[in-house]
Design an enzyme around this catalytic site. Sequence first.
Site, PDB file in Angstrom:
ATOM      1  N   LEU A 183       0.813  -1.232   0.000  1.00 21.10           N
ATOM      2  CA  LEU A 183       0.000   0.000   0.000  1.00 21.10           C
ATOM      3  C   LEU A 183       0.839   1.272   0.000  1.00 21.10           C
ATOM      4  CD1 LEU A 183      -2.954  -0.872   2.408  1.00 21.10           C
ATOM      5  CD2 LEU A 183      -2.848  -1.028  -0.082  1.00 21.10           C
ATOM      6  N   GLY A 184       2.132   1.136  -0.265  1.00 20.29           N
ATOM      7  CA  GLY A 184       2.992   2.318  -0.310  1.00 20.29           C
ATOM      8  C   GLY A 184       2.955   2.991  -1.670  1.00 20.29           C
ATOM      9  N   ASP A 236      -0.384  -5.786   3.177  1.00 20.89           N
ATOM     10  CA  ASP A 236       0.221  -4.693   3.961  1.00 20.89           C
ATOM     11  C   ASP A 236      -0.319  -4.818   5.382  1.00 20.89           C
ATOM     12  OD1 ASP A 236       1.175  -2.009   4.867  1.00 20.89           O
ATOM     13  OD2 ASP A 236       1.506  -1.681   2.734  1.00 20.89           O
ATOM     14  N   ILE A 237       0.157  -3.923   6.274  1.00 25.77           N
ATOM     15  CA  ILE A 237      -0.387  -3.910   7.632  1.00 25.77           C
ATOM     16  C   ILE A 237      -1.377  -2.757   7.812  1.00 25.77           C
ATOM     17  CG2 ILE A 237       1.537  -5.072   8.768  1.00 25.77           C
ATOM     18  CD1 ILE A 237       2.674  -2.309   9.469  1.00 25.77           C
ATOM     19  N   ARG A 238      -1.569  -1.998   6.723  1.00 26.92           N
ATOM     20  CA  ARG A 238      -2.498  -0.872   6.811  1.00 26.92           C
ATOM     21  C   ARG A 238      -3.825  -1.248   6.183  1.00 26.92           C
ATOM     22  NH1 ARG A 238      -0.502   4.066   4.036  1.00 26.92           N
ATOM     23  NH2 ARG A 238       1.126   2.970   2.883  1.00 26.92           N
ATOM     24  N   TYR A 244      18.560   2.949   6.578  1.00 25.09           N
ATOM     25  CA  TYR A 244      17.902   2.501   5.345  1.00 25.09           C
ATOM     26  C   TYR A 244      18.948   1.923   4.386  1.00 25.09           C
ATOM     27  CZ  TYR A 244      15.185   3.061   0.962  1.00 25.09           C
ATOM     28  OH  TYR A 244      14.535   2.865  -0.233  1.00 25.09           O
ATOM     29  N   LYS A 277      19.626  -1.945   3.180  1.00 26.74           N
ATOM     30  CA  LYS A 277      19.515  -2.334   1.771  1.00 26.74           C
ATOM     31  C   LYS A 277      20.799  -3.022   1.284  1.00 26.74           C
ATOM     32  CE  LYS A 277      15.297  -1.025   0.654  1.00 26.74           C
ATOM     33  NZ  LYS A 277      14.261  -1.964   0.175  1.00 26.74           N
TER      34      LYS A 277
HETATM   35  N1  LIG Z   1       9.725   5.054  -3.691  1.00 25.13           N
HETATM   36  C1  LIG Z   1      11.007   5.204  -4.021  1.00 25.13           C
HETATM   37  O1  LIG Z   1      11.445   6.285  -4.465  1.00 25.13           O
HETATM   38  C2  LIG Z   1      11.946   4.065  -3.852  1.00 25.13           C
HETATM   39  C3  LIG Z   1      11.543   2.887  -3.246  1.00 25.13           C
HETATM   40  N2  LIG Z   1      12.431   1.854  -3.100  1.00 25.13           N
HETATM   41  C4  LIG Z   1      12.033   0.632  -2.437  1.00 25.13           C
HETATM   42  O2  LIG Z   1      10.828   0.132  -2.984  1.00 25.13           O
HETATM   43  C5  LIG Z   1      10.026  -0.454  -1.966  1.00 25.13           C
HETATM   44  C6  LIG Z   1       8.638   0.171  -1.985  1.00 25.13           C
HETATM   45  O3  LIG Z   1       8.804   1.552  -1.773  1.00 25.13           O
HETATM   46  P1  LIG Z   1       7.582   2.509  -1.472  1.00 25.13           P
HETATM   47  O4  LIG Z   1       6.324   1.964  -1.988  1.00 25.13           O
HETATM   48  O5  LIG Z   1       8.005   3.857  -1.905  1.00 25.13           O
HETATM   49  O6  LIG Z   1       7.574   2.495   0.128  1.00 25.13           O
HETATM   50  P2  LIG Z   1       6.479   3.103   1.111  1.00 25.13           P
HETATM   51  O7  LIG Z   1       7.182   3.612   2.320  1.00 25.13           O
HETATM   52  O8  LIG Z   1       5.584   4.016   0.388  1.00 25.13           O
HETATM   53  O9  LIG Z   1       5.643   1.792   1.507  1.00 25.13           O
HETATM   54  C7  LIG Z   1       6.165   0.793   2.306  1.00 25.13           C
HETATM   55  C8  LIG Z   1       5.021  -0.035   2.847  1.00 25.13           C
HETATM   56  O10 LIG Z   1       5.571  -0.984   3.775  1.00 25.13           O
HETATM   57  C9  LIG Z   1       4.580  -1.213   4.739  1.00 25.13           C
HETATM   58  N3  LIG Z   1       5.126  -1.814   5.953  1.00 25.13           N
HETATM   59  C10 LIG Z   1       5.791  -1.223   6.975  1.00 25.13           C
HETATM   60  N4  LIG Z   1       6.035  -2.119   7.960  1.00 25.13           N
HETATM   61  C11 LIG Z   1       5.526  -3.296   7.537  1.00 25.13           C
HETATM   62  C12 LIG Z   1       5.454  -4.588   8.119  1.00 25.13           C
HETATM   63  N5  LIG Z   1       5.938  -4.847   9.332  1.00 25.13           N
HETATM   64  N6  LIG Z   1       4.861  -5.580   7.408  1.00 25.13           N
HETATM   65  C13 LIG Z   1       4.349  -5.336   6.178  1.00 25.13           C
HETATM   66  N7  LIG Z   1       4.386  -4.132   5.593  1.00 25.13           N
HETATM   67  C14 LIG Z   1       4.956  -3.118   6.264  1.00 25.13           C
HETATM   68  C15 LIG Z   1       3.988   0.168   5.003  1.00 25.13           C
HETATM   69  O11 LIG Z   1       2.705   0.060   5.613  1.00 25.13           O
HETATM   70  C16 LIG Z   1       3.980   0.777   3.618  1.00 25.13           C
HETATM   71  O12 LIG Z   1       2.714   0.648   3.001  1.00 25.13           O
HETATM   72  C17 LIG Z   1      10.779  -0.233  -0.649  1.00 25.13           C
HETATM   73  O13 LIG Z   1      11.475  -1.406  -0.323  1.00 25.13           O
HETATM   74  C18 LIG Z   1      11.744   0.879  -0.972  1.00 25.13           C
HETATM   75  O14 LIG Z   1      12.917   0.780  -0.212  1.00 25.13           O
HETATM   76  C19 LIG Z   1      13.741   1.959  -3.510  1.00 25.13           C
HETATM   77  C20 LIG Z   1      14.177   3.112  -4.074  1.00 25.13           C
HETATM   78  C21 LIG Z   1      13.307   4.229  -4.369  1.00 25.13           C
HETATM   79  C1  LIG Z   2      15.546   6.787  -3.164  1.00 28.00           C
HETATM   80  C2  LIG Z   2      14.839   6.043  -2.112  1.00 28.00           C
HETATM   81  O1  LIG Z   2      15.209   4.953  -1.787  1.00 28.00           O
HETATM   82  C3  LIG Z   2      13.683   6.674  -1.412  1.00 28.00           C
HETATM   83  N1  LIG Z   2      12.855   7.401  -2.298  1.00 28.00           N
HETATM   84  C4  LIG Z   2      14.190   7.608  -0.340  1.00 28.00           C
HETATM   85  O2  LIG Z   2      14.406   8.780  -0.674  1.00 28.00           O
HETATM   86  O3  LIG Z   2      14.429   7.148   0.790  1.00 28.00           O
END
Ligand SMILES: NC(=O)C1=CN([C@@H]2O[C@H](COP(=O)(O)OP(=O)(O)OC[C@H]3O[C@@H](n4cnc5c(N)ncnc54)[C@H](O)[C@@H]3O)[C@@H](O)[C@H]2O)C=CC1
Ligand SMILES: CC(=O)[C@H](N)C(=O)O
Length: 374
Positions: free
Chosen positions: A65-66, A89-91, A196, A200
């Site tokens: 849900l992110g 997700d947990i939300r 973070y 990673k």
């Molecule tokens: N959005 C970006 O710019 C980038 C994202 N990523 C990676 O891509 C992946 C997805 O990123 P986003 O969607 O942007 O992250 P986000 O922060 O928007 O979503 C992360 C989700 O993880 C869930 N979460 C937290 N604790 C949890 C748990 N205990 N069990 C299950 N779910 C849990 C949250 O509820 C949230 O919905 C992440 O691993 C992030 O590191 C990597 C580089 C860039």
């Molecule tokens: C680049 C990423 O991993 C993320 N958007 C962050 O800024 O933490």
Amino acid sequence: MPVLRALSKVVKQTLLGSPGCSCQPLTVAVRNISFSPRQVTSDASFHSVSFSETDHPKVLITGGLGQLGVGLAKMLRKKFGKNNVILSDIRKPPSSVFHSGPFIYSDILDYKNLREIVVNNRITWLFHYSALLSAVGEANVALARSVNITGLHNILDIAAEHGLRLFVPSTIGAFGPTSPRNPTPDLCVQRPRTIYGVSKVHAELMGEYYHHRYGLDFRCLRYPGIISADSMPGGGTTDYAVQIFHDAIKSGKFECNLRPDTRLPMMYIDDCLRATLEVMEAPVDTLSMRTYNINAMSFTPEELAQELQKQMPELEVTYDVDHVRQAIADSWPMNFDDSNARKEWGWKHDYDLPELIQTMLNYLSSETRVARAN
Ligand SMILES: NC(=O)C1=CN([C@@H]2O[C@H](COP(=O)(O)OP(=O)(O)OC[C@H]3O[C@@H](n4cnc5c(N)ncnc54)[C@H](O)[C@@H]3O)[C@@H](O)[C@H]2O)C=CC1
Ligand SMILES: CC(=O)[C@H](N)C(=O)O
């Protein structure tokens, strides 16, 4: 005593492996040498995913849900069928997401629940998106360590035990101030200064270790900052590059929390999700590595604002630097070298800065028009 003898036999098997095989077949406890639920049965195999299963994978997305997960589910459901892709997700999901396909609660810290989901739904591909991002992670190191590291261990064990193909995203944040920053190649010093980034790098190394040691089909891309129109970022350093569009449309003003000259690699979400599917579908013999940089563009807040002002000349941008985020950004790559991904499995981005701006503005202005009409 029989317990000790059995234990020592498992330890020997774990350490020595079988003759003539470089990776360890699944006859061992993946996480620990004990009589835990993680003990893998002797008839399990890391290579058990059959061809027909990989043609029509049964997919689980964690942390769905992110910013990225809902778009990933939409793309995968188009390709593999709605009911073959489970978002978790947990939300609590918004009703549009809840009604668009299977959704379940899953906390990645609950190993047994994860295993139940994988077994009951005959999951074959897992996209592990749960994480705390860079800025949020610095504000809550203990939780970030738990979700990003302990949670990852659960995922790796589940994936290994059940022969899953596993995708874990990494990030530009997996590099640090001692890495070459312009450009940053796939293989170089990685000494990040955030929890973070540390988590990673740990994920990259653990996934590759499980691949070499146990044959886990682990695949990982280092994403740049991702820009999306229909989902908001979850607390990272690159968030400004999404927020600027929303604020520009809403108020014509934007206050940026990074310095105007902060250069970072960025990508539009459609490119990111397509790359993710492409690397998951890439034939094994095209992958010389298991972790690849991918890139599309690289810009500073000032360059983004100037490009946006070509379409919205009235936009006012001011700067109020957040020192935590700025220090993080100053330690990250400015440009990403993704030549290996391009050469080996044909990665190619579609969106450069002008297309990104046009696409974001088209989407957000039509949303605003619809909202005003209702
Ligand atoms: N959005 C970006 O710019 C980038 C994202 N990523 C990676 O891509 C992946 C997805 O990123 P986003 O969607 O942007 O992250 P986000 O922060 O928007 O979503 C992360 C989700 O993880 C869930 N979460 C937290 N604790 C949890 C748990 N205990 N069990 C299950 N779910 C849990 C949250 O509820 C949230 O919905 C992440 O691993 C992030 O590191 C990597 C580089 C860039
Ligand atoms: C680049 C990423 O991993 C993320 N958007 C962050 O800024 O933490």
